[in-house]
Enzyme design. Structure first.
Site, PDB file in Angstrom:
ATOM      1  N   MET A   1     -12.318   4.346  -0.478  1.00  0.00           N
ATOM      2  CA  MET A   1     -12.972   4.552   0.820  1.00  0.00           C
ATOM      3  C   MET A   1     -13.673   5.901   0.733  1.00  0.00           C
ATOM      4  SD  MET A   1      -9.809   3.065   3.057  1.00  0.00           S
ATOM      5  CE  MET A   1      -8.708   3.205   1.655  1.00  0.00           C
TER       6      MET A   1
ATOM      7  N   HIS B   1      -1.228  -1.264  -4.305  1.00  0.00           N
ATOM      8  CA  HIS B   1      -2.484  -0.965  -3.600  1.00  0.00           C
ATOM      9  C   HIS B   1      -2.563   0.543  -3.347  1.00  0.00           C
ATOM     10  CE1 HIS B   1      -5.890  -2.084  -0.949  1.00  0.00           C
ATOM     11  NE2 HIS B   1      -5.478  -1.099  -0.165  1.00  0.00           N
TER      12      HIS B   1
ATOM     13  N   ASP C   1      -4.795   3.611  -1.783  1.00  0.00           N
ATOM     14  CA  ASP C   1      -5.862   3.917  -0.823  1.00  0.00           C
ATOM     15  C   ASP C   1      -6.429   5.311  -1.073  1.00  0.00           C
ATOM     16  OD1 ASP C   1      -6.035   1.582   0.906  1.00  0.00           O
ATOM     17  OD2 ASP C   1      -3.954   2.055   1.434  1.00  0.00           O
TER      18      ASP C   1
ATOM     19  N   HIS D   1      -8.409   0.979  -3.873  1.00  0.00           N
ATOM     20  CA  HIS D   1      -9.321   0.759  -2.735  1.00  0.00           C
ATOM     21  C   HIS D   1     -10.029   2.082  -2.438  1.00  0.00           C
ATOM     22  CE1 HIS D   1      -9.505  -0.358   1.870  1.00  0.00           C
ATOM     23  NE2 HIS D   1     -10.702  -0.272   1.326  1.00  0.00           N
TER      24      HIS D   1
ATOM     25  N   ASP E   1      -6.607  -6.581   4.375  1.00  0.00           N
ATOM     26  CA  ASP E   1      -6.026  -5.233   4.355  1.00  0.00           C
ATOM     27  C   ASP E   1      -5.971  -4.657   5.764  1.00  0.00           C
ATOM     28  OD1 ASP E   1      -5.147  -2.703   3.749  1.00  0.00           O
ATOM     29  OD2 ASP E   1      -6.896  -2.138   2.527  1.00  0.00           O
TER      30      ASP E   1
ATOM     31  N   MET F   1      -9.111   8.022   0.042  1.00  0.00           N
ATOM     32  CA  MET F   1      -9.911   8.385   1.232  1.00  0.00           C
ATOM     33  C   MET F   1     -10.486   9.785   1.070  1.00  0.00           C
ATOM     34  SD  MET F   1      -7.468   6.953   4.234  1.00  0.00           S
ATOM     35  CE  MET F   1      -6.694   5.326   4.118  1.00  0.00           C
TER      36      MET F   1
ATOM     37  N   GLY G   1      -0.518   1.720   9.354  1.00  0.00           N
ATOM     38  CA  GLY G   1       0.226   1.520  10.595  1.00  0.00           C
ATOM     39  C   GLY G   1      -0.592   1.101  11.802  1.00  0.00           C
TER      40      GLY G   1
ATOM     41  N   MET H   1     -11.376  -6.194   5.766  1.00  0.00           N
ATOM     42  CA  MET H   1     -10.573  -5.188   6.469  1.00  0.00           C
ATOM     43  C   MET H   1     -10.186  -5.746   7.836  1.00  0.00           C
ATOM     44  SD  MET H   1     -10.266  -2.747   4.314  1.00  0.00           S
ATOM     45  CE  MET H   1      -9.264  -1.757   5.443  1.00  0.00           C
TER      46      MET H   1
ATOM     47  N   SER I   1       0.855  -1.196   0.000  1.00  0.00           N
ATOM     48  CA  SER I   1       0.000   0.000   0.000  1.00  0.00           C
ATOM     49  C   SER I   1       0.883   1.235   0.000  1.00  0.00           C
ATOM     50  CB  SER I   1      -0.880   0.022   1.251  1.00  0.00           C
ATOM     51  OG  SER I   1      -1.356   1.348   1.448  1.00  0.00           O
TER      52      SER I   1
ATOM     53  N   GLY J   1       1.322  -2.111   4.013  1.00  0.00           N
ATOM     54  CA  GLY J   1       1.791  -0.735   3.831  1.00  0.00           C
ATOM     55  C   GLY J   1       3.005  -0.467   4.688  1.00  0.00           C
ATOM     56  N   SER J   2       2.770  -0.248   5.987  1.00  0.00           N
ATOM     57  CA  SER J   2       3.881   0.105   6.881  1.00  0.00           C
ATOM     58  C   SER J   2       4.907  -1.021   6.972  1.00  0.00           C
ATOM     59  CB  SER J   2       3.342   0.483   8.263  1.00  0.00           C
ATOM     60  OG  SER J   2       2.466  -0.513   8.746  1.00  0.00           O
TER      61      SER J   2
ATOM     62  N   GLY K   1      -2.573  -4.020   8.901  1.00  0.00           N
ATOM     63  CA  GLY K   1      -1.789  -4.633   9.973  1.00  0.00           C
ATOM     64  C   GLY K   1      -1.105  -5.931   9.615  1.00  0.00           C
TER      65      GLY K   1
ATOM     66  N   GLY L   1      -8.753   4.014   7.299  1.00  0.00           N
ATOM     67  CA  GLY L   1      -8.505   5.448   7.473  1.00  0.00           C
ATOM     68  C   GLY L   1      -7.030   5.782   7.608  1.00  0.00           C
TER      69      GLY L   1
END
Ligand code: DX5
Ligand code: ZN
Length: 218
Positions: free
Chosen positions: A67, A32, A34, A65, A174, A36, A144, A136, A7, A196-197, A176, A141
């Site tokens: 949102m 990916h 995101d 994705h 998606d 928002m 991390g 999810m 991500s 992502g993180s 963590g 939102g």
């Protein structure tokens, strides 16, 4: 087939093109993205113009994705911008069947995402309309956040629904995902993993993507 989808939310946005090329060279299967809106989720990120710029540098499929709510009126812009997979939230549209058909007609692969608190029975009437279900494992939102353990049970349930109906639908997870929890997520039935993180916090993207893929396949 395991797919790893970094991500870009956790990438260095001042060097977005380089970051995308770097994760692709490091073994990413999808990019990916995101999106928002500060309304459906409490954060603002990027729109179709940036997706279009990303599409110019990316060679892997763009897993976009959304949102955002309302969503239907924005679908054509993201399709034109170069999305390959377009995912909408079941909670973000009243007429989910209509929204998913709209994406199908646009030629994109169709994804539906559900928040951690959304009953999975909401998916039963639309599973045949999608290529990918996104479970999810954080409240969307922000990057991390910590993986919500209850997501494992939800992945198992949705995988069972897909198998029982004889459908060919991928299960993406998606939020963590790290090298030390991806094995459990894969065993629960997921085959596409957003990270992502976990990827962008490490200096060596290839090493972390390799660790994710290795642990998911173990
Ligand atoms: C959360 C986003 C995720 C997020 C994943 O709203 O949809 O894609 O960026 O980031 P990590 O892997 O850091 O949880
Ligand atoms: Zn996402």
């Amino acid at each position: 087939m395991i797919k790893i989808a970094p991500s870009i939310l956790s990438a260095d946005f001042s060097r977005l093109g380089e970051e995308i090329r770097a994760v692709e060279q490091a073994g990413a299967d999808y990019i990916h993205v995101d999106v928002m809106d500060g309304h459906f989720v409490p954060n603002l990120t990027i729109g179709p113009l940036v997706v279009q710029a990303i599409a110019r540098v990316a060679s892997k499929p763009l897993d976009v994705h959304l949102m955002i709510a309302p969503v239907d009126l924005h679908v054509p812009a993201f399709v034109q911008a170069g999305a390959n997979i377009l995912t909408v939230h079941a909670e973000a549209t009243v007429h989910l069947d209509r929204t998913l058909n709209l994406i199908r007609e646009s030629g994109c692969q169709v994804g539906v995402a559900v928040n951690p608190s959304t009953p999975l029975c909401n998916l039963s009437s639309v599973l045949h309309l999608v290529d990918i279900v996104v479970i999810m494992s954080v409240n969307p939102g922000f990057g991390g956040q910590s993986f919500i353990p209850h997501a494992l049970q939800r992945i198992k349930s949705v995988r069972r629904m897909i198998t029982e109906r004889g459908l060919n639908v991928a299960v993406e997870v998606d939020g963590g995902i790290k090298p030390d929890n991806i094995a459990a997520v894969a065993q629960a039935g997921a085959d596409v993993f957003v990270a992502g993180s976990a990827v962008f916090s490490q200096p060596d993207y290839a090493a972390v993507i390799q660790a994710l893929r290795h642990n998911a396949s173990a």
